[in-house]
Design a protein around this motif. Structure first.
Motif, PDB file in Angstrom:
ATOM      1  N   SER A 442       0.808  -1.225   0.000  1.00  0.00           N
ATOM      2  CA  SER A 442       0.000   0.000   0.000  1.00  0.00           C
ATOM      3  C   SER A 442       0.840   1.274   0.000  1.00  0.00           C
ATOM      4  O   SER A 442       0.290   2.378   0.019  1.00  0.00           O
ATOM      5  N   GLU A 464      -8.973  -6.641   0.572  1.00  0.00           N
ATOM      6  CA  GLU A 464      -8.440  -5.403   1.162  1.00  0.00           C
ATOM      7  C   GLU A 464      -7.547  -4.630   0.200  1.00  0.00           C
ATOM      8  O   GLU A 464      -7.288  -3.450   0.403  1.00  0.00           O
ATOM      9  N   TRP A 465      -7.076  -5.282  -0.873  1.00  0.00           N
ATOM     10  CA  TRP A 465      -6.279  -4.556  -1.865  1.00  0.00           C
ATOM     11  C   TRP A 465      -7.079  -3.419  -2.495  1.00  0.00           C
ATOM     12  O   TRP A 465      -6.522  -2.385  -2.866  1.00  0.00           O
ATOM     13  N   GLU A 467      -8.893  -1.389  -1.157  1.00  0.00           N
ATOM     14  CA  GLU A 467      -8.973  -0.222  -0.291  1.00  0.00           C
ATOM     15  C   GLU A 467      -7.868   0.783  -0.558  1.00  0.00           C
ATOM     16  O   GLU A 467      -7.977   1.947  -0.171  1.00  0.00           O
ATOM     17  N   PHE A 468      -6.759   0.351  -1.227  1.00  0.00           N
ATOM     18  CA  PHE A 468      -5.663   1.310  -1.400  1.00  0.00           C
ATOM     19  C   PHE A 468      -5.171   1.485  -2.837  1.00  0.00           C
ATOM     20  O   PHE A 468      -4.441   2.431  -3.114  1.00  0.00           O
ATOM     21  N   ARG A 475      -7.726  -1.836 -10.057  1.00  0.00           N
ATOM     22  CA  ARG A 475      -9.046  -2.065  -9.453  1.00  0.00           C
ATOM     23  C   ARG A 475      -9.837  -3.123 -10.221  1.00  0.00           C
ATOM     24  O   ARG A 475     -10.405  -4.043  -9.635  1.00  0.00           O
TER      25      ARG A 475
END
Length: 709
Positions: A442, A464-465, A467-468, A475
């Motif tokens: 991140s 959780e990837w 999220e940053f 994405r």
């Protein structure tokens, strides 16, 4: 319509311009296109009352001023014929060849686009625009020229229409022109959009600019003279020009940096155009010797070009007049690329400056990335958001270990870098090294860093990837992988449901003949067996109904008499299965499942208050049990009555943590001076773990009563 020598005046001007750079036989093709277009559009007029054919001619004139090839010019003249006249694509192919016909067809599809709202239909149109651009960039050049002429002639439309089209231009078309490096086109689209969207603001800024120009002309000439003298002394061949700020650029800077008009306009801008790259750096040294540079205000876009291929040196100097001076230094070739961008690739002679197509290559790379993004995007709205985020880049430049430059959006992370290298690299990223130091994935990158990605075959994207990461490619790739896992879960659960239903009828999947499957898929308009399994898991159809159609005789012949085996639930089924929010079952509880038409298979505790209602639909009720080994954490809700004392919440939180549970949510139900009642949502592994948590809470001196909800 004024006609001379058989052609209207605008067509003669177009012909004369084309004769300066095209061969006569190619100019003849363009004139023949006008004849065809004029006949096709005969009797049609614009809102202003002028013959409609003059609009396509004006679009062609804009492209001709960019020295575009004859196929683009011809397609521009014919670009509205398929949409607005009886002329067919086959007739265009026969008359002008497939290349020109395809260009006209591509622009015709784009003409149907309407960006009045951000609805899914509009997003789908945007997707088509990007894909059309990826097939032939000339499609968007024609469309941009069409939009530019429409913006120049908006006066005949109602105010609401002008504002809508202006907003669309600022939101979509000007950024695309910018991304393709077509600076002149971008600036005019922006100013015309600004003028029609906010006419009073535009007029106010223009009036201020007109007032200032006269006052400052003498200073501008003095600075240009000083620059010329120093360049001559240094032996740098060049031409020097001023650079006027546009009303829209002033307005944007006033908004984004919260500046007054005078603060934005209180500097002078000059452009030095020279012959070679080495001359650029010599010129930079000359101007830095003439006036002292401002620290931190130098940018080298020659060594590190922008994503759209733009190259130039930028520096800010302190002038003796008490105001800053901005200097841009570049070669003639770089200047052509800065003004025309990807369109410069189609200039007539291949040895002309700018014909190497570097901006076009970068534009093509960007479009190919968008094609990759749209392939994995969940829907058109997701693609629109992703594409628009990349239309407004604020870039950084980082390096691979081999020295290759990778340009990313500002705030991009090490994981974004991995996906920029390749989707497979991103999907298997294990470790990131930034300047040889191990950093979290991140970590935000900054210009100049060297990044190395270490992959591992067992590494995979995690939720959780999302999220940053900030780039569209990262994405959409992560989402695509996660969706593929969810799809596998769904298919697997549907298969188990059907197998269970077939077993109850004394049959099995293996016993079903292939012909029976083929017939069932054909009758239900399904492509493959996995489609059946998805429908079963998602609750859109029921397993016993499918089983009765696949094995219609099994219930009569050879049906089992022993009790039906329950479906084992491990908790690892992912999105294919959910747990009732009304009762929150955990491993160890007696459970049942209900096939919901909108939620798929939902597991409830056997004593849930809703089970009685579910049993009224026995065809949707499934016997389930916990698998011997379950995975993950399960939510559970408990109600705690405590003393109302300082620090009680922290005290209870400590007890929960000591029992190995996490607090997901806390809600205060009621309180008075003596007691407080709170609801805690916790995560536990199973019923035994939940019992340990409750015992720990009951031993807490502040807890009066605790119970599972």
């Amino acid at each position: 319509m004024q006609v001379a020598n058989g052609y209207p005046e605008p067509v003669l001007k177009l012909r004369d311009l084309l004769n300066t750079y095209l061969d006569p036989e190619k100019v003849a093709v363009v004139l023949r296109a006008f004849d065809v277009g004029a006949r096709a559009h005969e009797g049609q007029t614009r809102m202003s009352g002028e013959p409609y054919i003059l609009h396509p001619v004006a679009v062609a004139q804009i492209l001709a001023s960019m020295r575009m090839d004859h196929e683009s010019i011809t397609a521009a003249i014919l670009h509205d014929t398929l949409e607005d006249t009886p002329l067919s694509k086959d007739e265009l192919v026969n008359g002008f060849g497939p290349a020109i016909a395809e260009l006209v067809d591509g622009v015709t599809k784009l003409d149907k686009m309407k960006f009045r709202t951000r609805s899914e239909a509009d997003a789908e149109s945007f997707r088509k625009l990007m894909l059309a651009m990826s097939r032939d960039l000339r499609v968007i050049f024609i469309k941009l020229a069409d939009r530019l002429h429409n913006m120049r002639t908006l006066g005949g439309l109602a105010r609401d229409s002008r504002r809508r089209i202006a907003r669309e231009t600022l939101d979509i078309y000007a950024p695309i022109a910018d991304r393709l490096g077509m600076n002149n086109m971008k600036l005019e689209l922006e100013d015309l959009g600004f003028e029609n969207l906010y006419p009073w603001r535009y007029r106010t800024i223009e009036e201020h600019l007109d007032t200032m120009t006269g006052h400052r002309q003498e200073i501008v000439e003095n600075i240009k003279d000083a620059l010329r003298v120093r360049m001559n002394d240094a032996g740098v061949p060049c031409r020097i020009g001023g650079r006027q700020k546009t009303p829209y650029s002033i307005y944007k800077k006033m908004l984004t940096k919260d500046l007054s008009f005078s603060e934005v306009t209180d500097f002078y801008a000059f452009r030095i155009i020279t012959h070679t790259e080495s001359h650029c750096y010599v010129a930079l040294g000359v101007v830095h010797n003439l006036y002292p540079p401002k620290p931190g205000r130098f940018k080298d876009y020659i060594a590190l070009p922008k994503a759209n291929g733009y190259q130039s040196l930028h520096t800010i100097l302190n002038s003796p007049y008490g105001l800053p001076i901005e200097i841009q230094i570049r070669t003639e070739e770089m200047d052509i690329m800065a003004l025309k961008g990807a369109a410069a690739h189609w200039q007539y002679k291949t040895h002309q400056p700018g014909s190497d197509g570097s901006a076009q290559v970068r534009a093509r790379e960007w479009l190919m990335q968008l094609v990759d993004v749209q392939r994995h995007a969940g829907d058109s709205l997701e693609f629109l958001d992703s594409a628009k985020s990349d239309l407004f880049p604020d870039e950084i430049f980082v390096f691979t270990p081999k020295g290759k430059i990778i340009d990313l959006r500002r705030n991009a992370t090490a994981l974004d870098f991995a996906y920029a290298i390749h989707t497979d690299v991103g999907n298997h990223t294990d470790t990131a090294l930034v300047d040889n130091e191990d950093v979290p994935l991140s970590t935000r990158l900054v210009t100049g860093q060297t990044v190395r990605i270490i992959t591992h075959p067992d590494a995979h994207p995690r939720p959780e990837w999302l999220e940053f990461v900030v780039t569209a490619r990262a994405r959409t790739s992560i989402r695509a992988y996660l969706k593929s896992l969810q799809d596998e879960d769904t298919v697997a659960l549907g298969l188990r449901l059907l197998e269970k239903a077939l077993n109850a009828r004394g049959s099995s999947l293996e016993a079903l003949p292939a012909e029976r499957w083929d017939q069932f898929l054909k009758e239900n308009h399904l492509a493959e067996q996995e489609d059946v399994f998805r429908d079963l898991a998602q609750g859109t159809t029921l397993a016993n109904i499918v089983a009765s159609k696949l094995a219609p005789d099994a219930s009569v012949v050879g049906a089992r008499v022993e009790p039906e085996e329950a479906l084992a639930i491990a908790g690892s089924e992912g999105s294919a299965l959910s747990f009732g929010a009304c009762c929150l079952p955990v491993p160890g509880d007696r459970i049942m499942a209900y096939v919901s038409a909108d939620k798929g298979l939902v597991v409830h505790r056997a004593n849930c208050a809703n089970v009685r209602e579910f049993r009224k639909h026995p065809d949707r009720c499934i016997d389930v049990t916990w698998a011997p080994i379950t995975e993950g954490k399960f939510p559970v809700s408990v109600k705690i009555l405590t003393n109302n004392a300082p620090g009680v919440l922290a005290n209870i939180s400590t007890s929960i943590a000591e029992a190995g549970s996490n607090i997901e949510k806390v809600v205060m139900i009621e309180s008075n001076p003596e007691t407080a009642t709170m609801q805690f949502n916790l995560s536990v592994e199973n019923r035994d773990h939940m019992a340990r948590v409750l015992r720990r809470l009951r031993r807490n001196s502040q807890v009066i009563r605790v119970s599972r909800i």
